[in-house]
Design an enzyme around this catalytic site. Sequence first.
Site, PDB file in Angstrom:
ATOM      1  N   ARG A  63      43.991  48.656  39.868  1.00 26.12           N
ATOM      2  CA  ARG A  63      43.813  50.127  39.358  1.00 26.12           C
ATOM      3  C   ARG A  63      44.875  50.108  38.030  1.00 26.12           C
ATOM      4  NH1 ARG A  63      45.707  53.082  44.315  1.00 26.12           N
ATOM      5  NH2 ARG A  63      46.704  51.224  44.487  1.00 26.12           N
ATOM      6  N   HIS A  84      36.923  52.848  45.153  1.00 26.63           N
ATOM      7  CA  HIS A  84      36.443  51.622  46.035  1.00 26.63           C
ATOM      8  C   HIS A  84      34.732  51.551  45.671  1.00 26.63           C
ATOM      9  CE1 HIS A  84      39.631  53.061  48.951  1.00 26.63           C
ATOM     10  NE2 HIS A  84      39.997  52.199  48.472  1.00 26.63           N
TER      11      HIS A  84
HETATM   12  N1  COA Z   1      40.099  52.852  44.072  1.00 26.84           N
HETATM   13  C1  COA Z   1      40.850  53.906  44.903  1.00 26.84           C
HETATM   14  N2  COA Z   1      41.856  53.557  45.747  1.00 26.84           N
HETATM   15  C2  COA Z   1      42.049  52.118  45.867  1.00 26.84           C
HETATM   16  C3  COA Z   1      41.440  51.277  44.883  1.00 26.84           C
HETATM   17  C4  COA Z   1      40.463  51.647  44.267  1.00 26.84           C
HETATM   18  N3  COA Z   1      39.774  50.734  43.443  1.00 26.84           N
HETATM   19  N4  COA Z   1      41.795  49.783  45.240  1.00 26.84           N
HETATM   20  C5  COA Z   1      42.779  50.280  46.194  1.00 26.84           C
HETATM   21  N5  COA Z   1      42.907  51.607  46.391  1.00 26.84           N
HETATM   22  C6  COA Z   1      44.033  52.073  47.247  1.00 26.84           C
HETATM   23  C7  COA Z   1      43.717  52.166  48.721  1.00 26.84           C
HETATM   24  O1  COA Z   1      42.988  53.219  48.967  1.00 26.84           O
HETATM   25  C8  COA Z   1      44.895  52.301  49.371  1.00 26.84           C
HETATM   26  O2  COA Z   1      45.478  53.633  49.420  1.00 26.84           O
HETATM   27  P1  COA Z   1      46.434  54.286  50.360  1.00 26.84           P
HETATM   28  O3  COA Z   1      47.475  53.081  50.438  1.00 26.84           O
HETATM   29  O4  COA Z   1      46.704  55.578  50.052  1.00 26.84           O
HETATM   30  O5  COA Z   1      45.753  54.164  51.839  1.00 26.84           O
HETATM   31  C9  COA Z   1      45.871  51.726  48.405  1.00 26.84           C
HETATM   32  O6  COA Z   1      45.440  51.727  47.191  1.00 26.84           O
HETATM   33  C10 COA Z   1      46.172  50.418  48.880  1.00 26.84           C
HETATM   34  O7  COA Z   1      45.081  49.619  48.987  1.00 26.84           O
HETATM   35  P2  COA Z   1      44.985  47.856  49.374  1.00 26.84           P
HETATM   36  O8  COA Z   1      46.241  47.206  48.866  1.00 26.84           O
HETATM   37  O9  COA Z   1      43.665  47.631  49.283  1.00 26.84           O
HETATM   38  O10 COA Z   1      45.602  48.111  50.720  1.00 26.84           O
HETATM   39  P3  COA Z   1      44.491  48.350  52.121  1.00 26.84           P
HETATM   40  O11 COA Z   1      45.509  48.861  53.177  1.00 26.84           O
HETATM   41  O12 COA Z   1      43.364  49.153  51.680  1.00 26.84           O
HETATM   42  O13 COA Z   1      44.076  46.866  52.467  1.00 26.84           O
HETATM   43  C11 COA Z   1      44.115  44.585  53.496  1.00 26.84           C
HETATM   44  C12 COA Z   1      44.964  45.766  52.516  1.00 26.84           C
HETATM   45  C13 COA Z   1      43.406  45.139  54.417  1.00 26.84           C
HETATM   46  C14 COA Z   1      43.393  43.903  52.339  1.00 26.84           C
HETATM   47  C15 COA Z   1      45.564  43.734  53.664  1.00 26.84           C
HETATM   48  O14 COA Z   1      46.679  44.432  54.293  1.00 26.84           O
HETATM   49  C16 COA Z   1      45.070  42.579  54.690  1.00 26.84           C
HETATM   50  O15 COA Z   1      44.525  41.468  54.061  1.00 26.84           O
HETATM   51  N6  COA Z   1      45.447  42.776  55.826  1.00 26.84           N
HETATM   52  C17 COA Z   1      45.387  41.721  56.925  1.00 26.84           C
HETATM   53  C18 COA Z   1      46.403  40.838  57.335  1.00 26.84           C
HETATM   54  C19 COA Z   1      46.647  39.823  56.211  1.00 26.84           C
HETATM   55  O16 COA Z   1      45.825  38.887  56.218  1.00 26.84           O
HETATM   56  N7  COA Z   1      47.731  39.917  55.259  1.00 26.84           N
HETATM   57  C20 COA Z   1      47.893  38.846  54.388  1.00 26.84           C
HETATM   58  C21 COA Z   1      48.681  37.905  55.042  1.00 26.84           C
HETATM   59  S1  COA Z   1      50.299  38.306  55.529  1.00 26.84           S
END
Ligand code: COA
Length: 159
Positions: A90, A18
């Site tokens: 990734r 991140h």
């Molecule tokens: N390095 C390391 N890990 C990474 C990464 C990186 N560069 N990019 C992503 N990851 C990991 C995250 O840590 C996460 O790990 P986990 O599943 O083990 O916790 C996984 O990859 C998924 O990441 P991400 O897709 O970014 O999910 P998130 O839960 O961190 O965030 C939101 C998602 C918050 C952006 C998304 O759910 C959101 O926008 N929610 C609000 C509601 C909304 O508007 N929804 C859309 C319309 S329905």
Amino acid sequence: MSVNAIYAGSFDPVTNGHLDIIHRALRIFDFVTVSVIGNVDKAPLFSIKERIDLIKNSISSDRVEVEGFEGLLVDYARKKNTFNLIRGLRAVSDFEYEFQMSLINRAQEPRIDTTFLMTDQKYSYLSSSIVRQLAKLNGNISDYVSNYVKIKLKEKCNG
Ligand code: COA
């Protein structure tokens, strides 16, 4: 005029992957808001306050702010009047989901644009849950998180 962007996620906890994305984003945007979701579907290990603290203590830049948000990302983007979203990729397997999310977000709010940044190859297999699992089982997480996150994870996992 300063060009701002939002980098949203659950960051449970923030990893070096991140942080790599944030540093890359700072080369493109003037100011990055790291936005930690409160109403996460997953049961988080760290509270939202703790997750914000972990990020604040892992990055020092006057061009980065860290805050929490709840609800739809596009509603939050409207409130902040910031329509650039950053997402890290990734691997190719991330793309399909990210593509869908970016189009859904834009369908809800046409001003939204998503910038995808490739994470460093050495973090391509990293995720917060992998780091949590390693920490719980006393694995070595030194290459994956900041020293501050490492200390806080150890406290959390080992009591
Ligand atoms: N390095 C390391 N890990 C990474 C990464 C990186 N560069 N990019 C992503 N990851 C990991 C995250 O840590 C996460 O790990 P986990 O599943 O083990 O916790 C996984 O990859 C998924 O990441 P991400 O897709 O970014 O999910 P998130 O839960 O961190 O965030 C939101 C998602 C918050 C952006 C998304 O759910 C959101 O926008 N929610 C609000 C509601 C909304 O508007 N929804 C859309 C319309 S329905």
